[in-house]
Design a protein around this motif. Structure first.
Motif, PDB file in Angstrom:
ATOM      1  N   MET A  81     -11.525  34.109   8.352  1.00 33.41           N
ATOM      2  CA  MET A  81     -11.038  34.857   7.224  1.00 33.41           C
ATOM      3  C   MET A  81     -10.249  36.076   7.706  1.00 33.41           C
ATOM      4  O   MET A  81     -10.662  37.211   7.515  1.00 33.41           O
ATOM      5  CB  MET A  81     -12.198  35.260   6.334  1.00 33.41           C
ATOM      6  N   PRO A  82      -9.117  35.822   8.319  1.00 34.34           N
ATOM      7  CA  PRO A  82      -8.343  36.927   8.875  1.00 34.34           C
ATOM      8  C   PRO A  82      -7.799  37.889   7.813  1.00 34.34           C
ATOM      9  O   PRO A  82      -7.681  39.084   8.074  1.00 34.34           O
ATOM     10  CB  PRO A  82      -7.210  36.239   9.627  1.00 34.34           C
ATOM     11  N   LEU A  83      -7.491  37.398   6.624  1.00 31.67           N
ATOM     12  CA  LEU A  83      -6.972  38.286   5.578  1.00 31.67           C
ATOM     13  C   LEU A  83      -8.031  39.281   5.128  1.00 31.67           C
ATOM     14  O   LEU A  83      -7.751  40.469   4.944  1.00 31.67           O
ATOM     15  CB  LEU A  83      -6.465  37.468   4.384  1.00 31.67           C
ATOM     16  N   VAL A  84      -9.270  38.824   4.982  1.00 23.68           N
ATOM     17  CA  VAL A  84     -10.360  39.707   4.575  1.00 23.68           C
ATOM     18  C   VAL A  84     -10.618  40.749   5.664  1.00 23.68           C
ATOM     19  O   VAL A  84     -10.807  41.935   5.374  1.00 23.68           O
ATOM     20  CB  VAL A  84     -11.640  38.889   4.263  1.00 23.68           C
ATOM     21  N   ASP A  85     -10.590  40.313   6.916  1.00 25.02           N
ATOM     22  CA  ASP A  85     -10.778  41.254   8.017  1.00 25.02           C
ATOM     23  C   ASP A  85      -9.648  42.286   8.064  1.00 25.02           C
ATOM     24  O   ASP A  85      -9.889  43.470   8.316  1.00 25.02           O
ATOM     25  CB  ASP A  85     -10.859  40.507   9.348  1.00 25.02           C
ATOM     26  N   ALA A  86      -8.433  41.849   7.793  1.00 24.93           N
ATOM     27  CA  ALA A  86      -7.295  42.772   7.793  1.00 24.93           C
ATOM     28  C   ALA A  86      -7.415  43.782   6.656  1.00 24.93           C
ATOM     29  O   ALA A  86      -7.169  44.983   6.850  1.00 24.93           O
ATOM     30  CB  ALA A  86      -5.991  41.995   7.675  1.00 24.93           C
ATOM     31  N   LEU A  87      -7.810  43.321   5.474  1.00 25.24           N
ATOM     32  CA  LEU A  87      -8.004  44.241   4.348  1.00 25.24           C
ATOM     33  C   LEU A  87      -9.104  45.250   4.632  1.00 25.24           C
ATOM     34  O   LEU A  87      -8.989  46.436   4.305  1.00 25.24           O
ATOM     35  CB  LEU A  87      -8.336  43.460   3.071  1.00 25.24           C
ATOM     36  N   LYS A  88     -10.168  44.797   5.261  1.00 26.89           N
ATOM     37  CA  LYS A  88     -11.262  45.700   5.604  1.00 26.89           C
ATOM     38  C   LYS A  88     -10.805  46.731   6.631  1.00 26.89           C
ATOM     39  O   LYS A  88     -11.155  47.909   6.540  1.00 26.89           O
ATOM     40  CB  LYS A  88     -12.447  44.887   6.132  1.00 26.89           C
ATOM     41  N   ALA A  89     -10.018  46.317   7.613  1.00 25.90           N
ATOM     42  CA  ALA A  89      -9.511  47.244   8.619  1.00 25.90           C
ATOM     43  C   ALA A  89      -8.566  48.272   8.001  1.00 25.90           C
ATOM     44  O   ALA A  89      -8.648  49.468   8.304  1.00 25.90           O
ATOM     45  CB  ALA A  89      -8.799  46.468   9.727  1.00 25.90           C
ATOM     46  N   ILE A  90      -7.680  47.823   7.121  1.00 29.82           N
ATOM     47  CA  ILE A  90      -6.751  48.748   6.455  1.00 29.82           C
ATOM     48  C   ILE A  90      -7.520  49.730   5.584  1.00 29.82           C
ATOM     49  O   ILE A  90      -7.245  50.934   5.590  1.00 29.82           O
ATOM     50  CB  ILE A  90      -5.717  47.957   5.633  1.00 29.82           C
ATOM     51  N   ALA A  91      -8.504  49.234   4.846  1.00 28.50           N
ATOM     52  CA  ALA A  91      -9.305  50.115   3.985  1.00 28.50           C
ATOM     53  C   ALA A  91     -10.060  51.145   4.812  1.00 28.50           C
ATOM     54  O   ALA A  91     -10.122  52.324   4.443  1.00 28.50           O
ATOM     55  CB  ALA A  91     -10.276  49.286   3.143  1.00 28.50           C
ATOM     56  N   SER A  92     -10.619  50.733   5.947  1.00 26.18           N
ATOM     57  CA  SER A  92     -11.363  51.690   6.773  1.00 26.18           C
ATOM     58  C   SER A  92     -10.436  52.765   7.330  1.00 26.18           C
ATOM     59  O   SER A  92     -10.818  53.940   7.404  1.00 26.18           O
ATOM     60  CB  SER A  92     -12.103  50.967   7.891  1.00 26.18           C
ATOM     61  N   GLN A  93      -9.209  52.394   7.704  1.00 26.96           N
ATOM     62  CA  GLN A  93      -8.271  53.394   8.221  1.00 26.96           C
ATOM     63  C   GLN A  93      -7.801  54.337   7.119  1.00 26.96           C
ATOM     64  O   GLN A  93      -7.610  55.533   7.349  1.00 26.96           O
ATOM     65  CB  GLN A  93      -7.084  52.704   8.890  1.00 26.96           C
ATOM     66  N   LEU A  94      -7.636  53.821   5.897  1.00 25.60           N
ATOM     67  CA  LEU A  94      -7.273  54.685   4.771  1.00 25.60           C
ATOM     68  C   LEU A  94      -8.389  55.669   4.451  1.00 25.60           C
ATOM     69  O   LEU A  94      -8.127  56.813   4.065  1.00 25.60           O
ATOM     70  CB  LEU A  94      -6.921  53.846   3.540  1.00 25.60           C
TER      71      LEU A  94
END
Length: 110
Positions: free
Chosen positions: A1-14
């Motif tokens: 689930m690379p899209l979910v992982d990417a969204l989680k990474a972006i959210a954590s950086q925000l």
């Protein structure tokens, strides 16, 4: 689930950037240097917390379900079970405190 992982990474950086724009002595310097960006992060960066928590809840539910699948049966069965447990606990709680905390049965401490 690379899209979910990417969204989680972006959210954590925000979330980190929101904290940078809102808290601590560095936030004043960052607002002076980047007023538009830091203003946007201050106003909208907190939404990333909600995104992060929703994704975390999704991943936790997926990990708890068998092989990442949805429930096979109706969730109403689980809801009825939980409600009946809460009702029984409330009745037991009231019965305990109504019987044990009345003025007639309170122990006198001297």
């Amino acid at each position: 689930m690379p899209l979910v992982d990417a969204l989680k990474a972006i959210a954590s950086q925000l979330i980190v950037l929101h904290h940078l724009s809102a808290y601590g002595p560095l936030s004043l310097t960052m607002r002076e240097a980047f007023p538009g960006t830091m203003g946007w992060l201050f106003e909208y960066g907190r939404m990333a917390v909600q995104v992060f928590l929703v994704i975390g809840g999704f991943l936790a539910a997926r990990a708890l379900s068998g092989e990442g699948q949805a429930l096979a049966g109706s969730p109403l069965i689980y809801f009825q079970r939980d409600v009946s447990i809460l009702i029984i606990e409330k009745i037991e709680y009231q019965a305990f405190f109504n019987n044990n905390l009345s003025k007639d049965t309170m122990p006198i401490v001297r």
